[in-house]
Enzyme design. Structure first.
Site, mmCIF file in Angstrom:
data_model
loop_
_atom_site.group_PDB
_atom_site.id
_atom_site.type_symbol
_atom_site.label_atom_id
_atom_site.label_comp_id
_atom_site.label_asym_id
_atom_site.label_seq_id
_atom_site.Cartn_x
_atom_site.Cartn_y
_atom_site.Cartn_z
ATOM 1 N N GLU A 205 72.404 74.815 0.390
ATOM 2 C CA GLU A 205 72.310 76.005 -0.462
ATOM 3 C C GLU A 205 73.694 76.553 -0.794
ATOM 4 O O GLU A 205 73.813 77.632 -1.365
ATOM 5 C CB GLU A 205 71.438 77.071 0.209
ATOM 6 C CG GLU A 205 69.999 76.594 0.373
ATOM 7 C CD GLU A 205 69.058 77.663 0.918
ATOM 8 O OE1 GLU A 205 69.485 78.811 1.108
ATOM 9 O OE2 GLU A 205 67.889 77.323 1.148
ATOM 10 N N LYS A 337 57.456 82.217 -1.884
ATOM 11 C CA LYS A 337 57.983 81.051 -2.595
ATOM 12 C C LYS A 337 56.871 80.487 -3.468
ATOM 13 O O LYS A 337 55.822 80.061 -2.941
ATOM 14 C CB LYS A 337 58.408 79.978 -1.591
ATOM 15 C CG LYS A 337 59.649 80.325 -0.751
ATOM 16 C CD LYS A 337 59.770 79.318 0.373
ATOM 17 C CE LYS A 337 61.089 79.359 1.090
ATOM 18 N NZ LYS A 337 61.043 78.550 2.341
HETATM 19 P P1 PGA Z 1 63.551 75.292 2.326
HETATM 20 O O1 PGA Z 1 64.489 76.362 3.011
HETATM 21 O O2 PGA Z 1 63.495 75.591 0.881
HETATM 22 O O3 PGA Z 1 64.222 73.986 2.659
HETATM 23 O O4 PGA Z 1 62.190 75.413 2.986
HETATM 24 C C1 PGA Z 1 64.440 77.721 2.734
HETATM 25 C C2 PGA Z 1 63.847 78.528 3.859
HETATM 26 O O5 PGA Z 1 63.469 77.973 4.920
HETATM 27 O O6 PGA Z 1 63.693 79.730 3.717
HETATM 28 ZN ZN ZN Z 2 62.716 79.968 5.880
#
Ligand code: PGA
Ligand code: ZN
Length: 432
Positions: A205, A337
């Site tokens: 990230e 998400k």
């Molecule tokens: P991921 O990581 O998109 O790889 O799941 C982000 C998170 O865990 O918040």
């Molecule tokens: Zn997370």
């Protein structure tokens, strides 16, 4: 306005992995697109991301089947439908899929189209997305950012076991101030790591990927960087953690190889409480595995009136799991998400359910991102109050922070920012 056609093709995310882009064209020629992000530390209860698994093509990671599913199953069903009926269209796609976790057509296929419908609808109205996505007319709350300083876990080849050390500029009075403070801490941290020879690279990230010998050393470094940049740890700038503990959990124990230790659930609970006691932690995500409900409950009971306890893998933006979590008081916040659940309208419902319980939604990017800024609009549209995007570097991250600046301008003086005061809501919760 009616949908004329739906199409899709393969593009590439910030890790260079294949992903879906869908396009919805309306009868008046207006076009909307949807770009699908992708996680690495994915939760076991997420909707299914369909990948081809043909090792001869992109090491099995291509998404051609999801694209075919859009062209052959979703496109004919959506043709001629009104674009402004997001929830009906999302429901129709779920019905065509016919599974509980979108595993037949793929959540990436369905989400791509769902996002493209939302985008086409906004463009058809000539309005920014945050206005047309808003369930009411009062969308004006700019989010408080959670920004990754140090990345580890699945995003940095396990150089550290804890996945994210993030900053929350809880003392800032404006959105822009949060970015300026973050900038200053980033530059200070970078200089410190270079001087000490600890900089190994950049995590997925974009955050620093340092070579520390223990998690305690990272905590001390982050606190030092905040102070060296001229801010008071805990008062002006706090730490937010994503432990991503499901990835650390095996055979009923939590493993931290960096520290050379492993813990029972009770011992790990004590460690999390100890870290929150000794360091200025204001928010903690997935401190326990997604099945270890007893630890979640005990932890939230102990600190949930002053520390944000976020369920990511625990809830996977899934209405049934969030409902259960609220009932059992497992946490006080839900990471949101879109691709964990797979449609825009189910995501909006998940946020509404979180807010109705008095909990805090944190709208979040994935570790694999695109140049799209839908989530910035989603955060403002729902007055969620928080946005977690990863680091303060790289365009797939900065596009989200920058879009909030544009949204603030579009609000022409009507934008609201409560910053760290959002956490005052936690004091009103009944934790037993
Ligand atoms: P991921 O990581 O998109 O790889 O799941 C982000 C998170 O865990 O918040
Ligand atoms: Zn997370």
């Amino acid at each position: 306005m009616k949908i004329l056609s739906v199409d899709a093709y393969q593009i590439f995310d910030s890790r260079g992995q294949p992903t879906v882009e869908a396009v919805v064209i309306l009868e008046n020629g207006v076009q909307g697109i949807g770009l699908v992000p992708s996680g690495a530390s994915t939760g076991q209860f997420e909707a299914l991301e369909l990948r081809d698994g043909d090792k001869a093509r992109f090491l099995g990671k291509s998404v051609y089947q999801a694209i075919t599913n859009i062209k052959t199953e979703l496109a004919p069903a959506l043709k001629g439908k009104s674009v402004n009926q997001q929830s009906e269209l999302d429901k129709l796609m779920c019905e065509i899929d016919g599974t509980a976790n979108k595993s037949r057509l793929g959540a990436n296929a369905i989400l791509g189209v769902s996002l493209a419908i939302a985008d086409a609808n906004a463009k058809n109205h000539g309005l920014p997305l945050f206005k047309t996505l808003s369930p009411n007319c009062s969308a004006n709350l700019l989010p408080l950012p959670e920004i990754q300083l140090v990345g580890g876990g699945a995003h940095a080849q396990w150089r550290t076991d804890i996945q994210d050390f993030l900053l929350i500029v809880n003392g800032a009075k404006t959105y822009n101030e949060t970015l300026e403070v973050t900038y200053n801490i980033y530059r200070t941290a970078e200089m410190m790591l270079k001087e000490r020879g600890l900089l190994a690279g950049a995590a997925d990230e974009g955050g620093f990927w340092p070579t520390f010998d223990s998690h305690e050393a990272i905590f001390e470094f982050v606190v030092e960087a905040i102070a060296m940049a001229g801010y008071q740890p805990g008062i002006e700038v706090s730490i937010s953690l994503d432990i991503a503990a499901s990835d650390l959990y095996a055979n009923g124990r939590y493993h931290l190889p960096l520290d050379g230790k492993s813990y029972t659930s009770e011992e790990f609970l004590a460690l999390m409480l100890d870290w929150c006691e000794r360091y200025p932690v204001l928010s903690i995500e997935d401190p326990f595995a997604d099945t270890d409900f007893a630890a979640w409950k005990a932890f939230t009971h102990a600190v949930g009136d002053r520390i944000q306890v976020i369920g990511d893998d625990l809830f996977t933006t899934n209405l049934t799991r969030i409902e259960l979590g609220i009932e059992q008081k497992l946490a006080n916040s839900v990471l949101i998400k879109l691709n964990q659940v797979g449609t825009v309208s189910e995501t909006l419902q998940a946020i509404a359910m979180t807010q109705e319980a008095g909990w805090l939604p944190v709208v979040s990017a994935r570790s694999g991102e695109t140049e799209d800024a839908f989530i910035s609009h989603l955060a403002v549209a729902t007055n969620s109050g928080q946005l977690k995007v990863g680091s303060f570097t790289r365009s797939e991250r900065m596009v989200k922070w920058n879009e909030v600046i544009r949204i603030e301008r579009a609000l022409e003086g009507q934008a609201n920012f409560v910053g760290g005061d959002i956490f005052n809501k936690l004091r009103e919760l009944e934790l037993v």
